[in-house]
Design an enzyme around this catalytic site. Structure first.
Site, PDB file in Angstrom:
ATOM      1  N   THR A 159     -42.595  29.212  23.780  1.00 33.38           N
ATOM      2  CA  THR A 159     -41.309  29.764  24.168  1.00 33.38           C
ATOM      3  C   THR A 159     -41.332  31.283  24.037  1.00 33.38           C
ATOM      4  O   THR A 159     -42.055  31.836  23.221  1.00 33.38           O
ATOM      5  CB  THR A 159     -40.223  29.205  23.223  1.00 33.38           C
ATOM      6  OG1 THR A 159     -40.235  27.779  23.311  1.00 33.38           O
ATOM      7  CG2 THR A 159     -38.853  29.732  23.567  1.00 33.38           C
ATOM      8  N   ARG A 187     -37.684  15.826  28.865  1.00 30.28           N
ATOM      9  CA  ARG A 187     -38.019  16.216  27.495  1.00 30.28           C
ATOM     10  C   ARG A 187     -37.356  17.547  27.141  1.00 30.28           C
ATOM     11  O   ARG A 187     -37.364  18.496  27.910  1.00 30.28           O
ATOM     12  CB  ARG A 187     -39.536  16.332  27.343  1.00 30.28           C
ATOM     13  CG  ARG A 187     -39.998  16.821  25.956  1.00 30.28           C
ATOM     14  CD  ARG A 187     -40.310  18.305  25.934  1.00 30.28           C
ATOM     15  NE  ARG A 187     -40.881  18.743  24.648  1.00 30.28           N
ATOM     16  CZ  ARG A 187     -41.130  20.014  24.338  1.00 30.28           C
ATOM     17  NH1 ARG A 187     -40.882  20.966  25.215  1.00 30.28           N
ATOM     18  NH2 ARG A 187     -41.629  20.328  23.150  1.00 30.28           N
ATOM     19  N   LEU A 188     -36.776  17.604  25.943  1.00 29.95           N
ATOM     20  CA  LEU A 188     -36.289  18.849  25.373  1.00 29.95           C
ATOM     21  C   LEU A 188     -37.136  19.178  24.160  1.00 29.95           C
ATOM     22  O   LEU A 188     -37.422  18.306  23.338  1.00 29.95           O
ATOM     23  CB  LEU A 188     -34.827  18.730  24.937  1.00 29.95           C
ATOM     24  CG  LEU A 188     -33.768  18.581  26.018  1.00 29.95           C
ATOM     25  CD1 LEU A 188     -32.386  18.481  25.368  1.00 29.95           C
ATOM     26  CD2 LEU A 188     -33.807  19.747  26.990  1.00 29.95           C
ATOM     27  N   GLY A 189     -37.510  20.424  24.053  1.00 28.97           N
ATOM     28  CA  GLY A 189     -38.142  20.895  22.837  1.00 28.97           C
ATOM     29  C   GLY A 189     -37.093  21.489  21.916  1.00 28.97           C
ATOM     30  O   GLY A 189     -35.905  21.172  22.003  1.00 28.97           O
ATOM     31  N   ASP A 190     -37.527  22.383  21.038  1.00 27.99           N
ATOM     32  CA  ASP A 190     -36.584  22.964  20.075  1.00 27.99           C
ATOM     33  C   ASP A 190     -35.846  24.179  20.616  1.00 27.99           C
ATOM     34  O   ASP A 190     -34.851  24.607  20.032  1.00 27.99           O
ATOM     35  CB  ASP A 190     -37.314  23.337  18.785  1.00 27.99           C
ATOM     36  CG  ASP A 190     -38.367  24.421  18.993  1.00 27.99           C
ATOM     37  OD1 ASP A 190     -38.854  24.581  20.131  1.00 27.99           O
ATOM     38  OD2 ASP A 190     -38.718  25.104  18.021  1.00 27.99           O
ATOM     39  N   THR A 210     -41.515  29.086  17.936  1.00 35.15           N
ATOM     40  CA  THR A 210     -42.236  28.836  19.173  1.00 35.15           C
ATOM     41  C   THR A 210     -43.326  27.794  18.932  1.00 35.15           C
ATOM     42  O   THR A 210     -43.631  27.446  17.804  1.00 35.15           O
ATOM     43  CB  THR A 210     -42.878  30.125  19.741  1.00 35.15           C
ATOM     44  OG1 THR A 210     -43.889  30.596  18.833  1.00 35.15           O
ATOM     45  CG2 THR A 210     -41.845  31.217  19.939  1.00 35.15           C
ATOM     46  N   HIS A 211     -43.881  27.327  20.037  1.00 32.24           N
ATOM     47  CA  HIS A 211     -44.953  26.338  20.065  1.00 32.24           C
ATOM     48  C   HIS A 211     -44.412  24.920  19.895  1.00 32.24           C
ATOM     49  O   HIS A 211     -43.572  24.517  20.679  1.00 32.24           O
ATOM     50  CB  HIS A 211     -46.063  26.681  19.075  1.00 32.24           C
ATOM     51  CG  HIS A 211     -46.839  27.924  19.457  1.00 32.24           C
ATOM     52  ND1 HIS A 211     -46.256  29.180  19.490  1.00 32.24           N
ATOM     53  CD2 HIS A 211     -48.125  28.094  19.830  1.00 32.24           C
ATOM     54  CE1 HIS A 211     -47.164  30.078  19.872  1.00 32.24           C
ATOM     55  NE2 HIS A 211     -48.311  29.438  20.092  1.00 32.24           N
ATOM     56  N   THR A 212     -44.809  24.158  18.895  1.00 34.11           N
ATOM     57  CA  THR A 212     -44.578  22.716  18.871  1.00 34.11           C
ATOM     58  C   THR A 212     -43.180  22.372  18.371  1.00 34.11           C
ATOM     59  O   THR A 212     -42.951  22.156  17.174  1.00 34.11           O
ATOM     60  CB  THR A 212     -45.646  22.015  18.017  1.00 34.11           C
ATOM     61  OG1 THR A 212     -46.944  22.460  18.414  1.00 34.11           O
ATOM     62  CG2 THR A 212     -45.570  20.502  18.212  1.00 34.11           C
ATOM     63  N   GLY A 213     -42.233  22.274  19.307  1.00 28.95           N
ATOM     64  CA  GLY A 213     -40.853  21.997  18.947  1.00 28.95           C
ATOM     65  C   GLY A 213     -40.635  20.619  18.362  1.00 28.95           C
ATOM     66  O   GLY A 213     -39.662  20.397  17.622  1.00 28.95           O
TER      67      GLY A 213
END
Length: 299
Positions: A159, A187-190, A210-213
């Protein structure tokens, strides 16, 4: 060295006395439009069936008002759209076609978001993993089996986050992303999730991840940092406390996470977990002649 697209623009806005949220959205809009930024906006990656679904959010740390949008089709400036959710609606979040309908109502043009090179890489990947029969029927095939086969082309789940404080002491944050490349549709991330991917409170500071939500949503990472500051921890201790929760995860999808944070005492910290190399970020504060590119700490 020239800063990331839009960063200098946000600095100019802050110098001119513009509020934190507006200044950050103005800058992040340049990132969303940049073809060279391959995880956000037009330069980003599509979902598993080749559709662009972008997420964005803003938070005003003084009022603690939030606007977020998720899985929005055909929309470049999702951070600006999230700001309008915050300003115009009694809701915090809109997703999918509802978010696109709102965008239409307030004059955000529908745009073709699939960058030609992203389409090329996506199509090439499908050719590698699908049989001739599956390719002929695509996308009307089961997608769940593909979720563990199709992976990021460049391990990109990064992100773009802009954090800042304006001349009144108001903290703000803006996020924008095209999300995990080849993600399952919807899909939604953080990035659009308050408390997980971002949080701002002008009494204490601002945080974004950022990265793995999938990990920060499980640990409520951004708010955890602010909570640590609220209860008297230093910024370093608050960030490291939140990082411990992430590092303690032993199941589910695990990957790299980066926490970006600053407090109201003019301290900042960027840390990377589970990564092989430090992450670069841009930093500026009043009195600096130019923004500086710096490297994250690694935990």
């Amino acid at each position: 060295m020239e800063a990331e697209p839009g960063f200098a623009h946000s600095i100019d806005q802050l110098k001119a006395g513009v509020g934190a949220v507006d200044a950050l959205v103005a800058g992040i809009s340049h990132v969303e439009a940049a073809e060279t930024v391959r995880s956000v906006g037009y330069g980003g990656w599509p979902n598993m069936i080749g559709e662009m679904e972008c997420d964005g959010a803003v938070m005003d740390g003084t009022t603690r008002e939030v606007g977020t949008v998720g899985a929005v089709p055909g929309t470049l400036h999702v951070a600006a759209l999230a700001r309008e959710v915050m300003r115009r609606l009694p809701h915090v979040m809109l997703t999918g076609q509802g978010a696109r309908r709102f965008a239409d109502e307030i004059g955000f043009n529908t745009q073709d978001m699939l960058f030609p090179d992203s389409k090329r890489v996506w199509s090439k990947k499908l050719d590698m993993v699908l049989s001739d029969e599956e390719r002929a029927a695509f996308p009307d095939i089961p997608l769940v089996p593909l979720s563990n086969v199709i992976t990021d082309p460049e391990r990109v789940r990064d992100t773009t986050v802009f954090l800042g404080m304006d001349q009144t002491g108001g903290a703000g944050v803006a996020t924008s992303t095209s999300g995990w490349a080849w993600k399952y549709p919807g899909r939604l991330g953080d990035s659009p999730i308050p408390g997980a991917g971002f949080y701002a409170d002008s009494r204490f500071g601002a945080v974004a991840c950022t990265h793995t939500g999938e990990m920060t949503m499980r640990c409520n990472t951004a708010h955890s940092v602010i909570e640590g500051l609220k209860f008297g921890l230093s910024l370093d201790a608050a960030v490291e406390r939140a990082a411990e929760d992430l590092l303690d995860l032993g199941t589910g999808f695990l990957g790299e996470v980066v926490i970006h944070a600053f407090d109201t005492k003019n301290n900042h910290r960027v840390v990377s977990m589970n990564g092989e190399v430090p992450v670069s970020y841009w930093y500026w504060q009043d009195g600096m002649s130019a923004p500086e590119k710096r490297q994250s700490d690694q935990l």
